[in-house]
Design a protein around this motif. Sequence first.
Motif, PDB file in Angstrom:
ATOM      1  N   LEU A 160      49.531  -3.830  86.236  1.00 30.86           N
ATOM      2  CA  LEU A 160      49.402  -5.221  86.704  1.00 30.86           C
ATOM      3  C   LEU A 160      49.961  -5.418  88.107  1.00 30.86           C
ATOM      4  O   LEU A 160      50.629  -6.408  88.381  1.00 30.86           O
ATOM      5  CB  LEU A 160      50.091  -6.191  85.745  1.00 30.86           C
ATOM      6  CG  LEU A 160      49.431  -6.449  84.395  1.00 30.86           C
ATOM      7  CD1 LEU A 160      50.220  -7.501  83.630  1.00 30.86           C
ATOM      8  CD2 LEU A 160      47.981  -6.915  84.540  1.00 30.86           C
ATOM      9  N   ALA A 194      49.280 -11.300  84.653  1.00 26.86           N
ATOM     10  CA  ALA A 194      49.327 -10.881  86.054  1.00 26.86           C
ATOM     11  C   ALA A 194      50.769 -10.781  86.532  1.00 26.86           C
ATOM     12  O   ALA A 194      51.709 -11.029  85.771  1.00 26.86           O
ATOM     13  CB  ALA A 194      48.559 -11.867  86.927  1.00 26.86           C
ATOM     14  N   ILE A 200      44.464  -7.974  87.529  1.00 27.72           N
ATOM     15  CA  ILE A 200      44.777  -9.150  86.727  1.00 27.72           C
ATOM     16  C   ILE A 200      43.911  -9.061  85.483  1.00 27.72           C
ATOM     17  O   ILE A 200      42.706  -8.842  85.595  1.00 27.72           O
ATOM     18  CB  ILE A 200      44.436 -10.437  87.510  1.00 27.72           C
ATOM     19  CG1 ILE A 200      45.335 -10.553  88.742  1.00 27.72           C
ATOM     20  CG2 ILE A 200      44.561 -11.667  86.613  1.00 27.72           C
ATOM     21  CD1 ILE A 200      44.877 -11.626  89.714  1.00 27.72           C
ATOM     22  N   SER A 233      44.159  -2.521  83.908  1.00 29.58           N
ATOM     23  CA  SER A 233      45.469  -3.189  84.006  1.00 29.58           C
ATOM     24  C   SER A 233      46.593  -2.299  83.488  1.00 29.58           C
ATOM     25  O   SER A 233      47.720  -2.379  83.965  1.00 29.58           O
ATOM     26  CB  SER A 233      45.444  -4.511  83.238  1.00 29.58           C
ATOM     27  OG  SER A 233      44.712  -4.385  82.054  1.00 29.58           O
ATOM     28  N   VAL A 265      41.948 -17.699  89.040  1.00 33.35           N
ATOM     29  CA  VAL A 265      42.226 -16.526  89.873  1.00 33.35           C
ATOM     30  C   VAL A 265      41.425 -16.608  91.174  1.00 33.35           C
ATOM     31  O   VAL A 265      41.952 -16.332  92.257  1.00 33.35           O
ATOM     32  CB  VAL A 265      41.905 -15.228  89.102  1.00 33.35           C
ATOM     33  CG1 VAL A 265      41.967 -14.021  90.031  1.00 33.35           C
ATOM     34  CG2 VAL A 265      42.857 -15.057  87.930  1.00 33.35           C
TER      35      VAL A 265
END
Lengths: 467, 467
Positions: free
Chosen positions: A306, A330, A310, A301, A191
């Motif tokens: 989302l 994600a 993430i 989330s 990420v």
Amino acid sequence: MTEEGEAAISPATRIDRVMTAIRGRIVDRSLMPGSRLPSVRAQSKAMGVSVSTVVEAYERLAAEGVIRSRPGSGFYVSGSAAPLALAEIAPRRERNVDPLWISRQSLEAEGDVLKPGCGWLPASWMFDTGIRRALRTLSRAENAELADYGTPLGHAGLRQILARRLAAHGVDVHTGQVLLTESGTQAIDLVCRLLLEPGDTVLVDDPCYFNFHALLKAHRAKAVGVHYTPSGPDLDAFTTALQLHKPRLYITNSAIHNPTGAVLSPVTAHRLLKLAEEADLLIVEDDIFADFEEAPAPRLSAFDGLSRVIQIGSFSKTLSAAIRCGYIAAREDWIDKLADLKIATSFGGARLAASILALALTDGSYRKHMETVRRRLGEARTTTATRLARLGIEPWLRPGAGMFLWCRLPGETDATELARRCLDDGVVLAPGNAFSLSQTARSFMRFNVAQSADERVFRSLEAALHH
Amino acid sequence: MTEEGEAAISPATRIDRVMTAIRGRIVDRSLMPGSRLPSVRAQSKAMGVSVSTVVEAYERLAAEGVIRSRPGSGFYVSGSAAPLALAEIAPRRERNVDPLWISRQSLEAEGDVLKPGCGWLPASWMFDTGIRRALRTLSRAENAELADYGTPLGHAGLRQILARRLAAHGVDVHTGQVLLTESGTQAIDLVCRLLLEPGDTVLVDDPCYFNFHALLKAHRAKAVGVHYTPSGPDLDAFTTALQLHKPRLYITNSAIHNPTGAVLSPVTAHRLLKLAEEADLLIVEDDIFADFEEAPAPRLSAFDGLSRVIQIGSFSKTLSAAIRCGYIAAREDWIDKLADLKIATSFGGARLAASILALALTDGSYRKHMETVRRRLGEARTTTATRLARLGIEPWLRPGAGMFLWCRLPGETDATELARRCLDDGVVLAPGNAFSLSQTARSFMRFNVAQSADERVFRSLEAALHH
């Protein structure tokens, strides 16, 4: 002794005996590097074992690299010899207590070392029965399962299980939004690769999991800490940090916060997301302790659907840390780019690891296993808190779940000094400032209650406190 | 039917039957999300199975996330439902043929797809017997082996095996100079993290393994290609590149070059190292195809004594690609820093994976297995070359080992166009320009001879050539 006389001894023992004999002759230099071994036939006669026993022994020694085969010419002692059994490098105790100090001390600890400072359960608490069953099942699996690369997103069955677990926490995803990674840490790493440029600012909790600091340093990102309260980050400090530093990302634990054991309150979660939206801040929610929850906590989330959050997680805390596998949930367009980055930087996924975990998770007894773990953790939290209280060590809060107690040491005790002293007794601790970017946790210590059952932990602490 | 009447049916079948019944009722909406399941006793009566059968079935469905247990209240259909069996995302054929195109097409290929473009052996060629034995052995291992993190450097036994293998190639190392990684790709990735700053220049061979391009892009490094000859990189071009670009690093394959199958000559190796010394250039030598060698080729790491050369490798090509594990052999001070980076970005190593590989490698039959693989590859190189020649496709050189033939297509055929056409027949190819930074391999194609046994590969090629 003849082959017949040996009939009572198993073939494996006979092979071992030949291997030991050859190894002995290499060690005592009666067989020198480069010299030819006795022929299979001669060795078979000399030791009164069958030719096939010697062949198998030689093959195994060759596989170990002790000897080498030259086709048509026989077997030879390996030439330039690397030392057979070099001692492992000892943990470097003198090292500065940086974010990696606790990791290395804990990971390198062997034998008799006690690890109340580490972030995982003892092996005996893990789901070994499920893993053993999975290994036996997979020993009969198809070749592709054992030998082929995984698909870019990873094991479809495990991603389906994850999608359902996420749904149970209110995070609505389909399997195309779930990417398997090599570990929870690699999930955050990917990420960061996707979202960060060198020099970007990232918000973290203060205190937070110390490895976030190390990871962000590896990305040349600037980490900024936000004071953490028992219900989540301090929102005033968060607002100020947004204005001052224009961060790109915020990395936090959901469910059970590391190291404090705190739980995000719904109102903090909601306000946090509003602030994130206004500042166009992205959030990584590390849900690694999900299965330890006694009551479901809010997930960023789930609140966010989302869109800018993430979620990442792994199985290292409850199933096995020896089998590396994590995940990212994600937006689908991000998952696609993350899959490309995963291929570029680690290629195929660990297909066999994912298969083992999928089998273990759908094993009917996993739920029961976790119930037992949660019960044991509850008991251990109480026992450990009581024992620590006797030493004047008090938890910052009493967590309702998880393995951590974030504690204040008596008076002005320096946790790092205390950790150094206890290390001499073979006790690895986790001093507070390793978790604190502002270095304001000098008198704090994180205790793992599952690793604190041994009396010696408290004896060592007591002695070190009165040093 | 009573429990007795069911005696002939295995318990597993009875559990399955209950699970299927409940799943059916959820699918046909006679059990809605959130609704309570029949009690264990009622379900047991209704289906004529024992209470323990129903309990086990419910547990498994709960483990799958299909239903949830509320302690003291029974089982409920899971609330917000993620779709049960979403189709996998199809490979995106329309994607540009960038460095990741071949990887994704090959990794995503399923079922009937033929993959002469991929870089690995068919699963049926791999060492599955050794892996199966290792899995059975490990199903009886100690808890720590199955559940604990690996040490920072990784499995001591496997590192010892590697040190001996390296010694056999003339690379003298002790085990403290060997670090296990999650894959060969991750090994290079970690080295790049250690040695590169964004914007640094890195030399690669032209052509080279296409994923080097993707990896360097992920590091924001500038890749510069050096023309590759049948005996190694063109040294004039190499000298010019050193002067022009002041590169920090050179990444290359040793032993068997990907994609050409060429082998570095000793004189080129020697001169290359002299140039590297003068220019203070560091070198990563990717030795991933070592076990395919028929005759030992020179290693830069052996000539250099691991002073400015770092060797990396993995087990994905010969043992299993489903079990991820690679290694780095380098100077000890670098290994220490690399271990820190590994902890920061992926934490513990894959301990179980390393245990499986160590067992398989010391399995007496691994050497024989590789002899068979090498023999089969030799035959496949001949057969494939003959079949390609009939289509006017000629190898650039005839490699003495390995799985690759780097071939020139007839006339001015565009390899990328050809690859697109063959993909419609379910044949994944590896067009030359994916390997070439200068895009000068437009009419080249890499063939994996082990994946080219099927007639349909050549039928598809023929049709596409005469398109």
